[in-house]
Design a protein around this motif. Structure first.
Motif, PDB file in Angstrom:
ATOM      1  N   ASP A 256       0.814  -1.219   0.000  1.00  0.00           N
ATOM      2  CA  ASP A 256       0.000   0.000   0.000  1.00  0.00           C
ATOM      3  C   ASP A 256       0.851   1.274   0.000  1.00  0.00           C
ATOM      4  O   ASP A 256       1.085   1.903   1.036  1.00  0.00           O
ATOM      5  N   VAL A 257       1.274   1.659  -1.202  1.00  0.00           N
ATOM      6  CA  VAL A 257       2.076   2.886  -1.354  1.00  0.00           C
ATOM      7  C   VAL A 257       1.213   4.063  -1.813  1.00  0.00           C
ATOM      8  O   VAL A 257       1.751   5.111  -2.176  1.00  0.00           O
ATOM      9  N   ARG A 258      -0.089   3.918  -1.770  1.00  0.00           N
ATOM     10  CA  ARG A 258      -0.978   4.975  -2.267  1.00  0.00           C
ATOM     11  C   ARG A 258      -0.706   6.307  -1.581  1.00  0.00           C
ATOM     12  O   ARG A 258      -0.641   6.385  -0.342  1.00  0.00           O
ATOM     13  N   ASP A 259      -0.528   7.354  -2.411  1.00  0.00           N
ATOM     14  CA  ASP A 259      -0.318   8.726  -1.938  1.00  0.00           C
ATOM     15  C   ASP A 259       0.926   8.869  -1.078  1.00  0.00           C
ATOM     16  O   ASP A 259       1.033   9.805  -0.269  1.00  0.00           O
ATOM     17  N   ARG A 260       1.882   7.972  -1.289  1.00  0.00           N
ATOM     18  CA  ARG A 260       3.139   8.026  -0.528  1.00  0.00           C
ATOM     19  C   ARG A 260       4.313   7.911  -1.492  1.00  0.00           C
ATOM     20  O   ARG A 260       4.157   7.622  -2.675  1.00  0.00           O
ATOM     21  N   ASP A 261       5.513   8.137  -0.956  1.00  0.00           N
ATOM     22  CA  ASP A 261       6.728   8.159  -1.765  1.00  0.00           C
ATOM     23  C   ASP A 261       7.369   6.782  -1.836  1.00  0.00           C
ATOM     24  O   ASP A 261       7.372   6.032  -0.841  1.00  0.00           O
ATOM     25  N   VAL A 262       7.937   6.474  -2.991  1.00  0.00           N
ATOM     26  CA  VAL A 262       8.698   5.241  -3.180  1.00  0.00           C
ATOM     27  C   VAL A 262      10.034   5.623  -3.811  1.00  0.00           C
ATOM     28  O   VAL A 262      10.065   6.227  -4.889  1.00  0.00           O
ATOM     29  N   ILE A 263      11.135   5.278  -3.157  1.00  0.00           N
ATOM     30  CA  ILE A 263      12.474   5.595  -3.673  1.00  0.00           C
ATOM     31  C   ILE A 263      12.833   4.616  -4.777  1.00  0.00           C
ATOM     32  O   ILE A 263      12.767   3.392  -4.581  1.00  0.00           O
ATOM     33  N   VAL A 264      13.228   5.139  -5.928  1.00  0.00           N
ATOM     34  CA  VAL A 264      13.690   4.314  -7.042  1.00  0.00           C
ATOM     35  C   VAL A 264      14.999   4.902  -7.564  1.00  0.00           C
ATOM     36  O   VAL A 264      15.209   6.114  -7.497  1.00  0.00           O
ATOM     37  N   PRO A 265      15.899   4.079  -8.095  1.00  0.00           N
ATOM     38  CA  PRO A 265      17.146   4.608  -8.650  1.00  0.00           C
ATOM     39  C   PRO A 265      16.914   5.247 -10.006  1.00  0.00           C
ATOM     40  O   PRO A 265      16.007   4.870 -10.743  1.00  0.00           O
ATOM     41  N   ALA A 266      17.770   6.213 -10.346  1.00  0.00           N
ATOM     42  CA  ALA A 266      17.652   6.895 -11.637  1.00  0.00           C
ATOM     43  C   ALA A 266      18.063   5.997 -12.792  1.00  0.00           C
ATOM     44  O   ALA A 266      17.600   6.188 -13.916  1.00  0.00           O
ATOM     45  N   VAL A 267      18.933   5.023 -12.526  1.00  0.00           N
ATOM     46  CA  VAL A 267      19.399   4.124 -13.584  1.00  0.00           C
ATOM     47  C   VAL A 267      18.547   2.856 -13.537  1.00  0.00           C
ATOM     48  O   VAL A 267      18.833   1.895 -12.820  1.00  0.00           O
ATOM     49  N   THR A 268      17.477   2.878 -14.295  1.00  0.00           N
ATOM     50  CA  THR A 268      16.590   1.724 -14.410  1.00  0.00           C
ATOM     51  C   THR A 268      15.625   1.984 -15.549  1.00  0.00           C
ATOM     52  O   THR A 268      15.564   3.083 -16.099  1.00  0.00           O
ATOM     53  N   PHE A 269      14.870   0.954 -15.905  1.00  0.00           N
ATOM     54  CA  PHE A 269      13.866   1.055 -16.951  1.00  0.00           C
ATOM     55  C   PHE A 269      12.655   1.829 -16.423  1.00  0.00           C
ATOM     56  O   PHE A 269      12.363   1.809 -15.218  1.00  0.00           O
ATOM     57  N   TYR A 270      11.921   2.469 -17.327  1.00  0.00           N
ATOM     58  CA  TYR A 270      10.752   3.247 -16.931  1.00  0.00           C
ATOM     59  C   TYR A 270       9.801   2.457 -16.044  1.00  0.00           C
ATOM     60  O   TYR A 270       9.172   3.005 -15.131  1.00  0.00           O
ATOM     61  N   ALA A 271       9.666   1.146 -16.308  1.00  0.00           N
ATOM     62  CA  ALA A 271       8.668   0.341 -15.601  1.00  0.00           C
ATOM     63  C   ALA A 271       8.858   0.365 -14.094  1.00  0.00           C
ATOM     64  O   ALA A 271       7.882   0.192 -13.348  1.00  0.00           O
ATOM     65  N   THR A 272      10.077   0.571 -13.604  1.00  0.00           N
ATOM     66  CA  THR A 272      10.283   0.640 -12.161  1.00  0.00           C
ATOM     67  C   THR A 272       9.483   1.788 -11.563  1.00  0.00           C
ATOM     68  O   THR A 272       8.804   1.629 -10.545  1.00  0.00           O
ATOM     69  N   ALA A 273       9.567   2.954 -12.205  1.00  0.00           N
ATOM     70  CA  ALA A 273       8.779   4.100 -11.752  1.00  0.00           C
ATOM     71  C   ALA A 273       7.324   3.958 -12.171  1.00  0.00           C
ATOM     72  O   ALA A 273       6.417   4.370 -11.434  1.00  0.00           O
ATOM     73  N   GLY A 274       7.074   3.380 -13.351  1.00  0.00           N
ATOM     74  CA  GLY A 274       5.712   3.207 -13.825  1.00  0.00           C
ATOM     75  C   GLY A 274       4.888   2.351 -12.876  1.00  0.00           C
ATOM     76  O   GLY A 274       3.702   2.629 -12.625  1.00  0.00           O
ATOM     77  N   ALA A 275       5.494   1.307 -12.315  1.00  0.00           N
ATOM     78  CA  ALA A 275       4.779   0.455 -11.364  1.00  0.00           C
ATOM     79  C   ALA A 275       4.398   1.232 -10.113  1.00  0.00           C
ATOM     80  O   ALA A 275       3.320   1.023  -9.543  1.00  0.00           O
ATOM     81  N   VAL A 276       5.287   2.141  -9.688  1.00  0.00           N
ATOM     82  CA  VAL A 276       4.973   2.995  -8.537  1.00  0.00           C
ATOM     83  C   VAL A 276       3.755   3.855  -8.843  1.00  0.00           C
ATOM     84  O   VAL A 276       2.806   3.938  -8.048  1.00  0.00           O
ATOM     85  N   LEU A 277       3.773   4.507 -10.002  1.00  0.00           N
ATOM     86  CA  LEU A 277       2.659   5.382 -10.381  1.00  0.00           C
ATOM     87  C   LEU A 277       1.351   4.617 -10.454  1.00  0.00           C
ATOM     88  O   LEU A 277       0.313   5.061  -9.936  1.00  0.00           O
ATOM     89  N   HIS A 278       1.374   3.449 -11.100  1.00  0.00           N
ATOM     90  CA  HIS A 278       0.138   2.683 -11.269  1.00  0.00           C
ATOM     91  C   HIS A 278      -0.360   2.093  -9.953  1.00  0.00           C
ATOM     92  O   HIS A 278      -1.558   1.801  -9.825  1.00  0.00           O
ATOM     93  N   ALA A 279       0.546   1.937  -8.991  1.00  0.00           N
ATOM     94  CA  ALA A 279       0.139   1.481  -7.658  1.00  0.00           C
ATOM     95  C   ALA A 279      -0.346   2.635  -6.787  1.00  0.00           C
ATOM     96  O   ALA A 279      -0.717   2.408  -5.633  1.00  0.00           O
ATOM     97  N   GLY A 280      -0.317   3.859  -7.337  1.00  0.00           N
ATOM     98  CA  GLY A 280      -0.824   5.018  -6.610  1.00  0.00           C
ATOM     99  C   GLY A 280       0.218   5.784  -5.836  1.00  0.00           C
ATOM    100  O   GLY A 280      -0.124   6.712  -5.093  1.00  0.00           O
TER     101      GLY A 280
END
Length: 377
Positions: free
Chosen positions: A71-95
């Motif tokens: 449950d990361v909805r409306d919260r921050d998730v740390i991701v590295p800058a060197v990765t495929f878009y999907a790493t951040a995309g999964a965060v966005l789609h999970a809210g």
């Protein structure tokens, strides 16, 4: 003969085994969430020393399901800058909101310092990415930072089938690991993904999320905002057959990487991203950094057109914080990520690569490096 950027390896025995499995599946009519999915889950978990595995439709889905489960909805998730878009995309789609952190130059992964710099009071999770199959020796230190703050560490292990650090397999350092079976991966199911975890609670949540949020497969009782994230039995059969070759494939790839390590050590200014101490990489990618000032597009053109060697896609040519779709989450420059993304190349590594092919790559890279590096201002 040229050397392609990637090659997907299914030998005759693999193709026969897949064909037999497909015939069996079609005869039974059990095309999804059947015995082959369970067989693949059990085999993949055993290969990585994990207690639980949940097969899903993609590596991206695997990561999103994990993030929804914590449950990361409306919260921050740390991701590295060197990765495929999907790493951040999964965060966005999970809210959630991706907070993009810089990386360590030696491993292309988060470090304790870059993680600490990115943490916020609203951090709900941290995603550690194993680029190219390399596992950072800081994995335990990163988990310790997360544990002190009560934040789950999640592994994006899309590249890391069979990789390990100090004898511990990828997917075992955090609460859960997400793997991808996209066709170019070291083992593939055609399309698909896998979640590994020691948590029976997360396993159960993942099974619910992957099947439209239903409380059970046979009921019309929806308890979570799930999606159609199931893996088909056909994909599971392909994955289960290919997984049998994982150890063999990794040994071949590691032998190629050792040849590259030795050859590139003699090229001034060209920096291979070396396997860290304690890490045993699957070498999904072999990453090297071009000397500053050498134009990557020209380097790739020259090795392809003059020597018949096609370099595989970078990991990655544009860091996350500079991706246009993620502009709202840009916080400022991330100098290490920007530098390595601007200079990195990936040498071809195939699961059935011959010595002659590896030598052709070495000769091509060496010749073009000598010419282009010598032209630098």
């Amino acid at each position: 003969m040229g050397v392609p950027a990637a090659r997907i390896v299914f030998d005759e025995s693999d193709r026969t085994a897949v064909a037999e499995a497909v015939a069996e599946i079609l005869a039974t009519g059990a095309l999804t969430l059947g015995p082959w999915t369970e067989r693949f889950e059990q085999a993949f978990a055993a290969e990585h020393g994990a207690s639980h595995a949940v097969a899903v439709s993609s590596g991206t889905a695997a990561l999103e399901v994990i993030l929804r489960s914590v449950d990361v909805r409306d919260r921050d998730v740390i991701v590295p800058a060197v990765t495929f878009y999907a790493t951040a995309g999964a965060v966005l789609h999970a809210g959630g909101r991706p907070v993009i952190a810089d990386v360590d130059r030696a491993t292309l992964a988060l470090s304790p310092d870059t993680l600490e710099a990115a943490l916020t009071p609203g951090t709900a999770a941290v995603v550690l990415v194993h680029i190219g199959g390399l596992i950072t020796p800081d994995a335990e230190a990163l988990r310790a930072v997360c544990n002190r703050r009560g934040i789950p560490l999640v592994e994006d292990a899309a590249h890391a089938h069979g990789s390990s650090l100090d004898g511990r397999a990828a997917g075992s350092f955090g609460l859960a690991g997400a793997f991808s079976f996209y066709p170019t991966k070291v083992t593939t199911s055609g399309e698909g993904g896998m979640i590994l975890t020691e948590s029976p609670e997360l396993r159960d949540e993942a099974r619910i999320y992957r099947d439209q949020g239903k409380g059970s497969f046979t009921t019309n009782h929806h308890v979570r905002p799930g999606y159609s994230w199931r893996m088909s039995e056909l994909n599971a059969a392909v994955g289960a057959v290919h997984l049998r070759r994982l150890k063999e494939f990794i040994e071949t790839r590691r032998a190629v990487a050792r040849r590259y390590d030795a050859a590139l050590a003699g090229l001034d200014g060209l920096e291979p991203v070396l396997e860290p101490a304690g890490c045993r990489s699957n070498y999904y990618k072999y990453v090297a950094l071009l000397p500053p000032g050498v134009e990557r597009a020209e380097f790739k053109r020259a090795v392809a057109e003059e020597h018949g060697v096609r370099l595989s896609g970078e990991v990655y040519d544009l860091p996350l914080h500079l991706q246009p779709v993620l502009a709202p989450y840009r916080r400022g420059p991330l100098p290490v990520a920007e530098d390595v993304c601007a200079r990195q190349i990936c040498l071809p590594v195939h699961s059935d690569m011959t010595e002659d092919e590896a030598e052709q790559v070495i000769e091509a890279v060496s010749a073009v490096h000598r010419r282009l590096a010598g032209q630098r201002p």
